[in-house]
Motif scaffolding. Structure first.
Motif, PDB file in Angstrom:
ATOM      1  N   PRO A 251       0.812  -1.138   0.078  1.00  0.00           N
ATOM      2  CA  PRO A 251       0.053  -0.067  -0.114  1.00  0.00           C
ATOM      3  C   PRO A 251       0.854   1.123   0.036  1.00  0.00           C
ATOM      4  CG  PRO A 251       0.211  -0.881   2.321  1.00  0.00           C
ATOM      5  CD  PRO A 251       0.943  -1.947   1.258  1.00  0.00           C
ATOM      6  N   VAL A 252       0.308   2.334  -0.812  1.00  0.00           N
ATOM      7  CA  VAL A 252       1.246   3.532  -0.756  1.00  0.00           C
ATOM      8  C   VAL A 252       0.201   4.479  -1.044  1.00  0.00           C
ATOM      9  CG1 VAL A 252       1.756   3.193  -3.400  1.00  0.00           C
ATOM     10  CG2 VAL A 252       2.972   4.981  -1.847  1.00  0.00           C
ATOM     11  N   ALA A 253       0.149   5.739  -0.643  1.00  0.00           N
ATOM     12  CA  ALA A 253      -0.909   6.584  -0.617  1.00  0.00           C
ATOM     13  C   ALA A 253      -0.916   7.129  -1.963  1.00  0.00           C
ATOM     14  CB  ALA A 253      -0.548   7.772   0.359  1.00  0.00           C
ATOM     15  N   PRO A 254      -2.145   7.326  -2.354  1.00  0.00           N
ATOM     16  CA  PRO A 254      -3.586   7.479  -1.860  1.00  0.00           C
ATOM     17  C   PRO A 254      -4.166   5.937  -1.841  1.00  0.00           C
ATOM     18  CG  PRO A 254      -3.935   8.228  -3.827  1.00  0.00           C
ATOM     19  CD  PRO A 254      -2.220   8.020  -3.812  1.00  0.00           C
ATOM     20  N   TRP A 255      -3.403   4.827  -2.384  1.00  0.00           N
ATOM     21  CA  TRP A 255      -3.962   3.651  -2.424  1.00  0.00           C
ATOM     22  C   TRP A 255      -3.466   2.794  -1.137  1.00  0.00           C
ATOM     23  CZ3 TRP A 255      -0.736   5.561  -6.338  1.00  0.00           C
ATOM     24  CH2 TRP A 255      -1.131   6.287  -7.352  1.00  0.00           C
ATOM     25  N   VAL A 256      -4.428   3.185   0.017  1.00  0.00           N
ATOM     26  CA  VAL A 256      -3.802   2.583   1.237  1.00  0.00           C
ATOM     27  C   VAL A 256      -4.543   1.461   1.337  1.00  0.00           C
ATOM     28  CG1 VAL A 256      -3.260   4.853   2.139  1.00  0.00           C
ATOM     29  CG2 VAL A 256      -5.771   4.069   2.350  1.00  0.00           C
ATOM     30  N   ASN A 257      -5.349   0.804   0.715  1.00  0.00           N
ATOM     31  CA  ASN A 257      -6.174  -0.324   1.145  1.00  0.00           C
ATOM     32  C   ASN A 257      -5.992  -1.440  -0.003  1.00  0.00           C
ATOM     33  OD1 ASN A 257      -7.240   0.588   3.558  1.00  0.00           O
ATOM     34  ND2 ASN A 257      -8.940   1.523   2.401  1.00  0.00           N
ATOM     35  N   PRO A 258      -6.234  -2.747   0.338  1.00  0.00           N
ATOM     36  CA  PRO A 258      -6.040  -3.625  -0.636  1.00  0.00           C
ATOM     37  C   PRO A 258      -6.843  -3.187  -1.897  1.00  0.00           C
ATOM     38  CG  PRO A 258      -5.906  -4.781   1.392  1.00  0.00           C
ATOM     39  CD  PRO A 258      -6.539  -3.349   1.681  1.00  0.00           C
ATOM     40  N   LEU A 259      -6.624  -3.493  -3.308  1.00  0.00           N
ATOM     41  CA  LEU A 259      -7.447  -3.208  -4.029  1.00  0.00           C
ATOM     42  C   LEU A 259      -8.470  -4.366  -4.247  1.00  0.00           C
ATOM     43  CD1 LEU A 259      -4.687  -1.727  -4.835  1.00  0.00           C
ATOM     44  CD2 LEU A 259      -5.168  -2.237  -7.329  1.00  0.00           C
ATOM     45  N   GLN A 260      -9.604  -3.761  -4.427  1.00  0.00           N
ATOM     46  CA  GLN A 260     -10.996  -4.495  -4.772  1.00  0.00           C
ATOM     47  C   GLN A 260     -10.868  -5.345  -6.113  1.00  0.00           C
ATOM     48  OE1 GLN A 260     -14.335  -2.541  -2.618  1.00  0.00           O
ATOM     49  NE2 GLN A 260     -13.178  -1.065  -3.834  1.00  0.00           N
ATOM     50  N   SER A 261     -11.496  -6.319  -6.415  1.00  0.00           N
ATOM     51  CA  SER A 261     -11.884  -6.998  -7.621  1.00  0.00           C
ATOM     52  C   SER A 261     -12.977  -6.279  -8.332  1.00  0.00           C
ATOM     53  CB  SER A 261     -12.241  -8.390  -7.624  1.00  0.00           C
ATOM     54  OG  SER A 261     -12.699  -9.027  -8.720  1.00  0.00           O
ATOM     55  N   ASP A 262     -13.058  -6.019  -9.179  1.00  0.00           N
ATOM     56  CA  ASP A 262     -14.173  -5.280 -10.358  1.00  0.00           C
ATOM     57  C   ASP A 262     -14.252  -6.212 -11.363  1.00  0.00           C
ATOM     58  OD1 ASP A 262     -16.203  -3.878 -11.568  1.00  0.00           O
ATOM     59  OD2 ASP A 262     -14.907  -2.382 -12.207  1.00  0.00           O
ATOM     60  N   LEU A 263     -15.752  -6.951 -11.566  1.00  0.00           N
ATOM     61  CA  LEU A 263     -15.779  -7.963 -12.748  1.00  0.00           C
ATOM     62  C   LEU A 263     -16.399  -7.317 -13.921  1.00  0.00           C
ATOM     63  CD1 LEU A 263     -16.460 -11.218 -10.858  1.00  0.00           C
ATOM     64  CD2 LEU A 263     -14.458 -10.555 -11.853  1.00  0.00           C
ATOM     65  N   ALA A 264     -16.939  -6.039 -13.787  1.00  0.00           N
ATOM     66  CA  ALA A 264     -17.554  -5.112 -14.924  1.00  0.00           C
ATOM     67  C   ALA A 264     -16.781  -4.908 -16.058  1.00  0.00           C
ATOM     68  CB  ALA A 264     -18.408  -3.836 -14.185  1.00  0.00           C
ATOM     69  N   ARG A 265     -17.157  -5.293 -17.144  1.00  0.00           N
ATOM     70  CA  ARG A 265     -16.280  -5.144 -18.118  1.00  0.00           C
ATOM     71  C   ARG A 265     -16.861  -4.321 -19.347  1.00  0.00           C
ATOM     72  NH1 ARG A 265     -13.289  -6.305 -14.959  1.00  0.00           N
ATOM     73  NH2 ARG A 265     -12.100  -8.182 -14.612  1.00  0.00           N
ATOM     74  N   LEU A 266     -16.142  -3.450 -20.181  1.00  0.00           N
ATOM     75  CA  LEU A 266     -16.784  -2.723 -21.140  1.00  0.00           C
ATOM     76  C   LEU A 266     -16.951  -3.370 -22.358  1.00  0.00           C
ATOM     77  CD1 LEU A 266     -17.052   0.133 -22.134  1.00  0.00           C
ATOM     78  CD2 LEU A 266     -14.746   0.467 -22.687  1.00  0.00           C
ATOM     79  N   ILE A 267     -17.992  -3.033 -23.101  1.00  0.00           N
ATOM     80  CA  ILE A 267     -18.286  -3.814 -24.578  1.00  0.00           C
ATOM     81  C   ILE A 267     -18.132  -2.611 -25.562  1.00  0.00           C
ATOM     82  CG2 ILE A 267     -20.015  -4.898 -25.968  1.00  0.00           C
ATOM     83  CD1 ILE A 267     -21.124  -6.367 -23.370  1.00  0.00           C
ATOM     84  N   GLU A 268     -17.442  -2.744 -26.395  1.00  0.00           N
ATOM     85  CA  GLU A 268     -17.496  -1.669 -27.636  1.00  0.00           C
ATOM     86  C   GLU A 268     -17.902  -2.181 -28.713  1.00  0.00           C
ATOM     87  OE1 GLU A 268     -14.250   1.803 -26.436  1.00  0.00           O
ATOM     88  OE2 GLU A 268     -13.539   0.070 -27.467  1.00  0.00           O
ATOM     89  N   LYS A 269     -18.641  -1.596 -29.785  1.00  0.00           N
ATOM     90  CA  LYS A 269     -19.220  -1.934 -30.941  1.00  0.00           C
ATOM     91  C   LYS A 269     -19.215  -0.878 -31.886  1.00  0.00           C
ATOM     92  CE  LYS A 269     -23.257  -3.993 -33.271  1.00  0.00           C
ATOM     93  NZ  LYS A 269     -24.693  -4.495 -33.132  1.00  0.00           N
ATOM     94  N   GLU A 270     -18.302  -1.268 -32.937  1.00  0.00           N
ATOM     95  CA  GLU A 270     -18.306  -0.072 -34.175  1.00  0.00           C
ATOM     96  C   GLU A 270     -19.518  -0.039 -35.151  1.00  0.00           C
ATOM     97  OE1 GLU A 270     -15.402   0.033 -37.496  1.00  0.00           O
ATOM     98  OE2 GLU A 270     -14.075   0.840 -35.764  1.00  0.00           O
ATOM     99  N   ILE A 271     -20.365   0.903 -35.018  1.00  0.00           N
ATOM    100  CA  ILE A 271     -21.425   0.833 -35.884  1.00  0.00           C
ATOM    101  C   ILE A 271     -21.192   1.781 -37.128  1.00  0.00           C
ATOM    102  CG2 ILE A 271     -23.069   0.420 -34.125  1.00  0.00           C
ATOM    103  CD1 ILE A 271     -23.894   3.317 -34.031  1.00  0.00           C
ATOM    104  N   THR A 272     -21.984   1.627 -38.165  1.00  0.00           N
ATOM    105  CA  THR A 272     -21.862   2.602 -39.288  1.00  0.00           C
ATOM    106  C   THR A 272     -23.026   3.707 -39.176  1.00  0.00           C
ATOM    107  OG1 THR A 272     -21.201   0.929 -40.637  1.00  0.00           O
ATOM    108  CG2 THR A 272     -22.373   2.880 -41.876  1.00  0.00           C
TER     109      THR A 272
END
Length: 910
Positions: free
Chosen positions: A323-344
């Motif tokens: 841990p180092v400031a400002p990230w002083v706590n253990p990092l949390q898992s985040d399972l949300a993921r971005l979806i991108e789609k190219e449209i015309t």
């Protein structure tokens, strides 16, 4: 929502086994098995949960038990050697949010699991196919070998490249996973190929990490180029300031059991991504970012690939190991993921002045991708996004959500692609001074949203406008699913509690979201920990302006929690957060006036939000008397908050709290019906200072008591008539409760009018005015309010509950109520499907002149009560799968209880 359904009672005369096979068969193996609501998730925490779908060809079947086994290798699992955990045979119908309780899991480890189930006759299924999950880092020490790194700069808009070349061993690779975090956004590349994009907008003490399986992108025995583009741009609504930085750890497991670890540190190279011009003005005062100007002359080709010469790049600056400031706590898992789609684009039109108008067809969140060529190096192409067109065909610069939607691109005289990094929600893009004709060949738009799946649900009816309203709201959910459930992808991009709740709840039942809803609920509870010892919650979180609340947003949170629980059955969430949830109710109770018994001057808020927002924008209050100090809306919320805590206490076996909060709810209900009902039998807006009743009767003040089960039987018709008389006279903050009240009052024809009348304020009128995403207010087009504000998607709930007719009667849809309203001649048919943790409910009903016909499929492990219109007949007979069955008359409907899993056809002569 809120008139909580009671468990189903059996009707002795109803034959439940109408379509049961003569001989029960063993259930099939479970399918759609998932961990943390995802298939084969990567980078999970130490407390995973499991889910599956039950399969059984027999009708009216139940899961009575399950067994989960978890092993450290696929070979062990195949032999049934559960060296990590065997749940044993657990008697339960639960089939999601079944939490791991085995030996402590290890960080950075792959586990294998499968499940089997038992039916109501004790027959057991085969085991499911095997699935796996990979844990991530659990503690700061797990990031050993990795340090936060950055580039030293004072830029308020910091785009930075990072690179690191490694050489893999010349032996087979079993798996390779990248664990990483950054503030605020990043793009991950390996060997020049973009593999992932993400962002972390939370406060640094709650910093998230993401994990990506890159096994197919790492080659043995060769140089591998790791590269990341990061973007830090200060704080805003929905984004904490944080500190610029990147943390990354690549773990490569070789087939021979050895391991290689690569971490971010001072050996990485860094360089400013100079094509992103800095020092420009902010787009608005909400912190959504800076005006995008890119310079093609400063683009670096192949910066992320092998062989690029980075000898003149500087070493990355080490900020320190966790841990180092400002990230002083253990990092949390985040399972949300971005979806991108190219449209015309739907169309590209050239104006007389040479400008091009790019029309996407509807509003999307994303970024333009335009391939320019030729032109003079140093010349600038100017672009402007927007929502509507002027009469001359140009993009309106006035209806812009008070946000500068300009872009510009400095040409390099050769081919170059303009694609900014920060998304906006727009429909149109006007491009001036293009050096080449713009066509659908060189213009695309990269849309984005998080993992909501619009294919999970369906709705179709005999009313064309109703179908358009469904599609409008469903598309709005996708537009709002960004870093959280944002209020708008353009002006603020913040997860406001009121907006988030209005989007998250339908996202669960329409797109089968679980991951984002889990995360955002927990974030708001973190806001209580961070800012509000009295039990309040932030009105928007995370954010740049710190401690900030809206009292009735805090009240609405418990409604959201109960909605979530009814969808998921996640008792662990209630148990883990019970103390925090009770603090919300106690905050509300602390403002109860001893003399009147009403919640008075509910503490918090400021300016137009003082003591509560009621509705927003202010014109959407439709004259609500804000001078009232004991407001009807807040007291209805208080009744519901106390009722919900009583129910949660019941789930958790806390008998004392069950009684205490039920009594609080009863006291509020009595006080409301004594002091807030006028002589006409309708609710006024509340008590003024001194105790005088308000003279104003708003729709808000009547829909809340009706939807929440407060109205005495003697006043139900007068309150319902007042609600109907006022047509659509609420804004989006309270919008959910209007169709709920109308539905509970069984005013089916009026409900259809609310959704389809193009002359009333509402969705249909906005569609007629050109809306493609729900608006911030019904008149957003005349006051420059947001024209892409997804909170209006909350109307999806009533379409599922009253038009398709499906409501969860027990958590996780263990029992359901299926009761489409009788719409008379106003709606002839509707059909659709609704996703649940137990499978998909499918329904189709049609009303002809003298016959009502319903087809219903309930998945295995679900049962319900079905209601059909009684019509003019005096008997209670309903034809079920060709057989006459005696039902129970309830009002204008015939009720059939204990309908088990399977496919049914119900017919009633009207």
């Amino acid at each position: 929502m809120m008139q909580l359904l009671t468990p189903l009672k059996a009707l002795p005369a109803l034959l439940l086994l109408l379509s049961v096979h003569a001989g029960a068969t063993n259930p099939g193996k479970p399918t759609n098995i998932r961990c943390m609501s995802k298939a084969n998730p990567v980078g999970i925490g130490k407390h995973p949960y499991f889910g599956w779908l039950v399969n059984d060809n027999d009708a009216n079947e139940k899961q009575t038990a399950y067994e989960i086994i978890v092993a450290t290798t696929a070979a062990r699992l195949a032999k049934g050697d559960a060296d990590c955990w065997s749940s044993g045979r657990v008697t339960s119908s639960q089939q999601n949010y079944v939490f791991f309780t085995g030996s402590p899991l290890q960080a950075f480890t792959r586990y294998y699991w499968k499940v089997r189930t038992w039916d109501k006759d004790g027959n057991v299924s085969a085991y499911s196919d095997m699935q796996q999950f990979d844990t991530g880092p659990f503690a700061d020490a797990d990031w050993q070998g990795s340090k936060w790194i950055s580039r030293t700069t004072s830029d308020k808009d910091d785009y930075t490249y990072f690179r690191k070349a490694i050489t893999t061993a010349d032996k087979p690779i079993a798996k390779a996973i990248v664990y990483m975090s950054a503030a605020h956004s990043y793009e991950l590349y390996i060997n020049g190929k973009q593999l992932a994009k993400g962002s972390v907008h939370h406060y640094p003490q709650y910093q998230y990490y993401h994990a990506y399986d890159v096994s197919n992108d790492i080659t043995k025995g060769k140089v591998q180029q790791l590269a990341v583009l990061t973007h830090w741009y200060g704080g805003g609504q929905g984004r904490a300031v944080n500190k610029r930085g990147l943390l990354l750890k690549l773990v490569i497991d070789y087939a021979d059991g050895t391991q290689a670890v690569v971490g971010s540190d001072g050996s990485w190279k860094q360089h400013q991504a100079e094509q992103f011009i800095t020092g420009l003005k902010s787009r608005n005062g909400e912190g959504v970012g800076f005006i995008d100007k890119m310079d093609a002359r400063k683009m670096i080709s192949n910066w992320s690939g092998v062989g690029y010469n980075d000898s003149d790049w500087q070493a990355a600056v080490e900020e320190g190991a966790p841990p180092v400031a400002p990230w002083v706590n253990p990092l949390q898992s985040d399972l949300a993921r971005l979806i991108e789609k190219e449209i015309t684009p739907k169309s590209i039109t050239r104006l007389k002045n040479g400008s091009y108008i790019i029309d996407l067809g509807k509003i999307y969140a994303g970024v333009p991708r335009i391939r320019f060529a030729n032109g003079k190096a140093g010349d600038t192409v100017v672009m402007r996004g927007g929502f509507v067109l002027n009469e001359d065909g140009a993009v309106s610069a006035t209806l812009d959500q008070n946000t500068n939607l300009e872009y510009s691109f400095v040409l390099n005289g050769k081919e170059a692609v303009f694609q900014p990094m920060v998304y906006l929600g727009i429909r149109y893009l006007q491009v001036s001074s293009s050096p080449v004709p713009l066509t659908t060949e060189n213009v695309q738009f990269v849309t984005r949203h998080y993992e909501l799946d619009p294919t999970q649900s369906e709705f179709y009816s005999s009313d064309d406008m109703l179908n358009l309203v469904w599609e409008l709201m469903k598309h709005s959910l996708l537009v709002g699913a960004q870093e959280g459930f944002v209020d708008t992808p353009t002006r603020e991009k913040g997860t406001f509690l009121g907006d988030g709740w209005s989007e998250a709840v339908p996202a669960m039942s329409v797109t089968y979201d679980r991951v984002m809803s889990d995360r955002v609920l927990k974030e708001f509870l973190q806001s209580q920990d961070q800012y509000w010892p009295d039990g309040r919650l932030n009105s928007v979180y995370p954010n740049v302006d710190g401690k900030r609340d809206i009292p009735d947003y805090t009240q609405a949170f418990l409604v959201w929690v109960w909605d979530y629980y009814m969808q998921t059955g996640n008792t662990d969430f209630l148990q883990e957060n019970y103390t925090r949830l009770v603090k919300v109710a106690e905050y509300v109770a602390s403002c109860r006036d001893a003399q009147t018994g009403l919640i008075t001057r509910l503490a918090g808020g400021s300016g137009p939000y003082l003591y509560g927002i009621v509705d927003w924008p202010q014109v959407m209050r439709y004259g609500y008397d804000m001078n009232a100090e004991a407001r009807t809306v807040m007291n209805a919320y208080a009744y519901t908050d106390f009722t919900i805590i009583s129910h949660i206490a019941g789930v958790l076996g806390k008998a004392t709290d069950v009684a205490a909060y039920a009594a609080k709810a009863a006291d509020i209900k009595t006080a409301m019906n004594t002091l807030l009902l006028n002589k006409e039998g309708v609710y006024h807006d509340g008590l003024l200072a001194g105790g005088q009743p308000s003279s104003h009767v708003s729709q808000h003040a009547n829909i809340f008591p009706y939807a929440m089960g407060i109205v005495p039987d003697a006043q139900k018709e007068s309150v319902a008539s007042e609600i109907v008389r006022q047509k659509m006279s609420v804004g989006m903050v309270c919008l959910r409760y209007l169709p709920e009240a109308v539905g509970l009052a069984d005013k089916g024809e009026h409900l259809i009018n609310l959704y389809t009348n193009t002359e009333w304020d509402g969705w249909a009128k906005n569609i007629k005015q050109g809306a493609t995403v729900t608006w911030e207010a019904w008149d957003a087009d005349v006051r420059n309010e947001s024209m892409c504000h997804p909170w209006g998607a909350v109307g999806l709930l009533a379409m599922q509950q009253y038009m398709l007719g499906v409501t969860a009667a027990k958590p996780q849809y263990e029992e359901v109520q299926v009761k489409p309203l009788d719409f008379g001649n106003r709606l002839q048919k509707a059909q659709g499907k609704i996703p649940t943790d137990r499978g998909v409910i499918q329904i189709a009903w049609q009303r002809k002149e003298h016959v009502y016909d319903m087809q219903l499929t309930l998945p295995v492990n679900m049962s319900g009560a079905v209601f059909v219109p009684a019509g003019a007949g005096s008997d209670n007979l309903v034809e079920v799968n060709g057989k006459k069955v005696q039902g129970e008359r309830q009002g204008r409907y015939i009720r059939l209880a204990n309908i088990g899993s399977g496919t049914y056809q119900f017919k009633r002569v009207l």
